[in-house]
Design a protein around this motif. Structure first.
Motif, short mmCIF file in Angstrom:
data_model
loop_
_atom_site.label_atom_id
_atom_site.label_comp_id
_atom_site.label_asym_id
_atom_site.label_seq_id
_atom_site.Cartn_x
_atom_site.Cartn_y
_atom_site.Cartn_z
N PHE A 143 1.20 2.46 7.70
CA PHE A 143 1.63 3.79 8.69
C PHE A 143 2.65 3.45 9.47
O PHE A 143 3.71 4.21 9.44
CB PHE A 143 0.58 4.35 9.38
CG PHE A 143 0.77 5.61 9.89
CD1 PHE A 143 0.67 6.81 9.06
CD2 PHE A 143 1.07 5.79 11.24
CE1 PHE A 143 1.07 8.00 9.88
CE2 PHE A 143 1.27 6.82 12.12
CZ PHE A 143 1.35 8.02 11.27
N LYS A 144 2.65 2.51 10.01
CA LYS A 144 3.60 2.12 11.10
C LYS A 144 4.77 1.36 10.50
O LYS A 144 6.00 1.73 11.11
CB LYS A 144 3.17 0.91 12.14
CG LYS A 144 2.04 1.52 13.13
CD LYS A 144 1.72 0.52 14.08
CE LYS A 144 0.62 1.17 15.01
NZ LYS A 144 0.32 0.19 16.06
N GLU A 145 4.80 0.97 9.30
CA GLU A 145 5.93 0.39 8.69
C GLU A 145 6.97 1.57 8.10
O GLU A 145 7.96 1.42 8.06
CB GLU A 145 5.49 -0.24 7.34
CG GLU A 145 6.62 -1.05 6.52
CD GLU A 145 6.14 -2.02 5.33
OE1 GLU A 145 6.88 -2.39 4.53
OE2 GLU A 145 5.13 -2.16 5.62
N GLY A 146 6.12 2.97 7.82
CA GLY A 146 6.82 3.95 7.43
C GLY A 146 7.54 3.81 6.00
O GLY A 146 7.42 2.77 5.15
N GLY A 147 8.16 4.75 5.56
CA GLY A 147 8.99 5.14 4.13
C GLY A 147 7.89 5.59 3.33
O GLY A 147 6.82 5.70 3.57
N THR A 148 8.24 6.21 2.06
CA THR A 148 7.46 6.99 1.26
C THR A 148 6.45 6.21 0.46
O THR A 148 5.42 6.52 0.40
CB THR A 148 8.47 7.56 0.04
OG1 THR A 148 9.30 8.42 0.80
CG2 THR A 148 7.50 8.40 -0.57
#
Length: 509
Positions: A100-105
């Motif tokens: 979740f913290k890494e982000g991106g689709t």
């Protein structure tokens, strides 16, 4: 020189004294060891040196520093090596947090999968509500503006509703409700913009369908008063269209106009009674006065409720508009911060439904003042007395095939003998108890009810030039006529009996 050398020696001596004092001040006193070993008890939560705790702490440090791959590797190692560890539940949740913290689709999709797995494995844990909340936040972060793709907003609404329904006692419920209000603000704004566009194109049916869906599904929408006002304007537009429509009778035109104006007045009155503190309430009052309709008075409860909703909404500022241009997501500062968001969607209002309502209004206007259509009546039974307002069935024949032959069954007098009633075509002797003269219903027709014999159809007359069957001589003559040569055609041909054929047509004689 002596004085200079003495000064240098004094300075050197002073520097040595100061360096010794500083070194002595830096020395620390040794700590006294306690009588018990703190690392012996892993549940003491103080200086625990258990390997699973060491791996978990290491992963948390890597997660805070943004090294998500290292954190996931340590957490997965701990879960595989120590499946019964007391930190397995938090480690499973931390794996989802790392994605979740890494982000991106792609990372958010993986995070959603990890959170849902956590809910499956630990449905009764307090952290399950947190995992479900994070699933809603995943779609919340990917929301587009109201005029763009709305699939993420719909998914976020569904996930937040699931979280509120599944974990009603969680401390995260207030935050989930506010997120749900923000998402519903975006969805309502999208439907309102579409409805107003249809109204600007004078497609009143589609506009009413969109706007009624907004006011029924999202009552906390910041522009609900504007949506209701637009519904009233759409019905007023339909009323005006009826007045200028050709090929409509005057009486029907007036009735339709009054029916559409009644619907418009209902929408305006709803603005006054439900949103009395909204910005467009005065516009609704003015429209009711222009239509010569009574302006309703809102209740105190409605005034207090709407006043709290309006105070919780923050107007859009210049900085909000500027940031809205730069950032990807929508601006939700106008969303209400009080009230219960709708947790279930009612049935959407569709344009075909509005069309059917308009057709029903037209039919009612056409039939107003006309006598009601007679109710459908069922015919009387075979043995029931005929009625003047209902047709009667053909009397049924007796089961044994008897009867008078005229389609009427004889009903005996009260003092008659039912068993003496003749059947079939037999004549009825006079003076018997079953005499037709004593019957309540007398037969119509001659007394002799015997049917005449069926006449045989007459034979067709013989046709000219047809061969009669039955004689061998005739058959022989016919065979001989076929075998004649072409030279004998003149002898056979005759203008009175048969036309010439073939070469005989060329012979003038």
């Amino acid at each position: 020189m002596n004085r200079l050398s003495r000064s240098l020696a004094a300075l050197a001596l002073a520097s040595l004294v100061l360096s010794g004092v500083t070194a002595q001040a830096k020395e620390k006193k040794p700590k006294h060891k306690k009588s018990q070993d703190l690392s012996a008890n892993p549940l003491a939560n103080v200086n625990s040196k258990q390997p699973d705790k060491e791996l978990f702490d290491k992963a948390m440090i890597a997660l805070k520093k943004g090294r998500f791959d290292v954190a996931r590797l340590d957490l997965q190692t701990m879960l595989n090596t120590y499946p019964d560890s007391e930190y397995r539940m938090r480690a499973k949740l931390a794996v989802g947090d790392s994605w979740f913290k890494e982000g991106g689709t792609a990372a958010l999709t993986q995070a959603e999968s990890e959170y849902k797995d956590f809910i499956t494995f630990f449905p009764n844990a307090p952290e399950a509500a947190e995992a479900q909340m994070k699933v809603g936040d995943i779609y919340y972060q990917q929301m587009e503006k109201p005029d763009r793709d709305y699939n993420n907003a719909q998914d976020a609404e569904k996930e937040y509703r699931t979280m509120i329904n599944m974990f009603p006692d969680s401390p995260l419920i207030p935050r989930a409700k506010q997120k749900l209000r923000d998402v519903q603000e975006v969805l309502a704004e999208r439907e309102t913009q579409i409805g107003l566009y249809y109204e600007s194109r004078e497609n009143f049916t589609a506009a009413i369908a969109r706007l009624e869906t907004v006011v029924d599904t999202y009552p906390l929408y910041s522009k609900s008063d504007q949506a209701l006002l637009a519904i009233g304007d759409a019905y007023a537009g339909q009323a005006h269209a009826v007045l200028i429509a050709p090929n409509i009778k005057g009486a029907v035109r007036e009735r339709l106009h009054s029916l559409f104006e009644e619907k418009a007045a209902t929408a305006y009155a709803r603005v006054v009674t439900r949103y009395p503190m909204a910005p467009h309430v005065e516009d609704a009052r003015d429209r009711l006065v222009a239509m010569n309709r009574a302006v309703p008075e809102p209740s105190d409860a409605a005034v207090a409720e709407n006043d709290a909703e309006q105070k919780s909404m923050r107007p859009i500022r210049f900085t909000d508009n500027f940031i809205g241009i730069i950032k990807r997501g929508p601006t939700v500062v106008e969303a209400a911060h009080v009230g219960e968001p709708s947790l279930e969607d009612p049935k959407r209002t569709l344009a075909p439904d509005v069309t059917k309502q308009n057709q029903a209004l037209f039919v009612s206007a056409m039939n107003e003042g006309k006598p009601a259509a007679p109710a459908a009546v069922s015919p009387t039974g075979p043995n029931e007395p005929p009625r003047s307002d209902q047709p009667s069935n053909v009397p049924l024949a007796p089961p044994d095939g008897g009867g008078t032959g005229v389609g009427v069954s004889i009903v005996n007098a009260p003092n008659g003998n039912a068993g003496s009633t003749p059947t079939g075509n037999d004549p009825v002797p006079a003076g018997t108890p079953g005499d037709p003269n004593n019957a309540l219903v007398k037969p119509v027709g001659p007394n002799n009810t015997v049917l005449p014999p069926v006449d045989k159809p007459a034979e067709a007359p013989d046709q000219v030039n047809d061969i009669k069957s039955g004689t061998a001589q005739t058959q022989t003559q016919a065979d001989a006529a076929r075998k004649k040569s072409k030279a004998d055609l003149n002898e056979e041909s005759s203008s009175k009996k048969k036309k010439k054929k073939g070469l005989g047509k060329l012979n003038p004689f």
